[in-house]
Scaffold this motif. Sequence first.
Motif: not given
Length: 593
Positions: A496, A500, A502, A532, A536, A539, A542, A551, A553
Amino acid sequence: MLTNPLERIRLQRAKKVLEAQQDQLRMQMRMEGEHKLRHDPYLQLQGSPRSSTAWIKLPPATYKGVPISAYPKTRDFWSSVDFTKLSTRQLRAAADLLGVDLDGKKVALIARLQDWVNAAAIEARRKQLERETRKRERIEASGGVFAFGNNFAGQLGLGHRNAMPVATEITALKGRKIVKVFAGFDGDYAFALAADGEMFGWGGNGSAPLGRPSVEAPDVNQEDGGHRDTSTFLLPNVIRSLRVEDIASIACSRTTGHVIALSSSGQCFGWGKNDFGELGLGHVRAPEAAGPQLVDGLKNYVVTSVGVGHCHSVVCTNGGQVYSFGAAWGGQLGVGDTKREGIKDKHLQVCFPSPTLVSFPTPVRIVQVACGAVHTGVVSSSGHLFTFGCGDGGRLGTPTSADVLVPTLVTALETEFVHSVCCSNWHTLCIAGPRQKSTASKMVGGWVYAFGTGLHGQLGLGKQKQALLPTRVQELVRRKIKCIDVKASSYHSVALAVDGTVFTWGRNSSGCLGRETPEGISWEPDVVADVKTWGYGPVASIACGNRFTLLLASPWTGITKGAYGAVQEMNDRRKMTDKMPEAWRVEDDDADL
């Protein structure tokens, strides 16, 4: 004849004003319905031309024999009137009484009168719809949990067993305000923690230690048909046995293993397998109850971090001390021995069923612990990494592949400040950055280091399948990606980033990387498809298990939306945004309407 052009223009303008006034007067007389133009026979008898006319006054419009102007101006009365059966003259009289616009044809008059009668109901319904819309927006803004990968055991929590190669939202958790997700590196089940302290569990194909007491089969001979548990492991369910414990985090590893939950007060609760004393209950017998059991050996300590391996557990306290319990055959407990003296039973010899203090070569204060299958990693407050246990394949980050029975400093990272560590079956990941005088660097993340064996690309070091010493993941360095969290499973890894984003790498079994991989293996990290959507944020948490990934959000305020007063304003609301919020939160209170 006027020869002055200016005079002609003035005369034309005067005629237009006079005609407009006459038209307005005639329109007013028609709308009031008080007069009607007709031919006067008396004038015709006197020899007047046929076109001669005069105005006479008509009686007022009535409804059921009563003048409409005499009826009350209340919606209760007029709601019983069928406007479609009234004449245009009656409708205009009613409109004049109720203060409704008189202009237009009969159809328009009927519509305006009906809207006047139902104005209160229309406004109430409009406000109800707006409240429902705002509630849906708050649910959207509360964050979402996405899952992808293998789903045969229900580990994705989607209500079915179909694998998902792309990030798919777990709709059963929508609006639950999830703040963190958990999964074991070799397990097929998962947990999610909500902001109100509720813990949800799912997956495991019905045999995973989800913390729910076993339910006996219903007795169909009973009058009520017996009590039946209607929950299913294919969907997230609340772990009711943990409701009163205020759980803050959960550590687990394999499906047929054990689980340790840590409360916000620093107490540990364990359940699942206890064949080697991995629950820390002081014995190797099965727990008396299937639900969570308090680890009595740690009840006088405030535990701050927990790690769980296949058959062992390790914790650290707020005082920086480390305690371990469970199997010790590979040195994963770090107690300096693999057997207990004075024990004749060979099985019990390798078992340490009670929490045992781990000694370090130099005084240190440990702040985080993590367990792999048969090895352990701990991080000190000074940013040093210590490992112990099975060193096969280089998973300890030391030059030797032999078992290490006591905590050993990973000297390759001695010049770096280690933020966190994560252990799996055959490899280890950690986050480290340059040492600075200020400890503020802890909040900005660091580079990802990998070591151990990665036959499936889980090291993220290209085609390099083994690293005895911690090696920086160059693809993330090339992209200038610093990370705040890493998770490792048996066959893949997840990181991460600070912003944000991943990244995943390793074997893409059942789509657990969340993106397409032409070779089936991603030897280097790459970004997961954008998850996204409107409402939201980035992230925030995780987790990865055996061939699946989760994940979270994070929630955020999203776009500020005022109360709408028209359909066009409602339709103009944007439902998609790429803007990254500076902070995220959830508004619990209903908007005043």
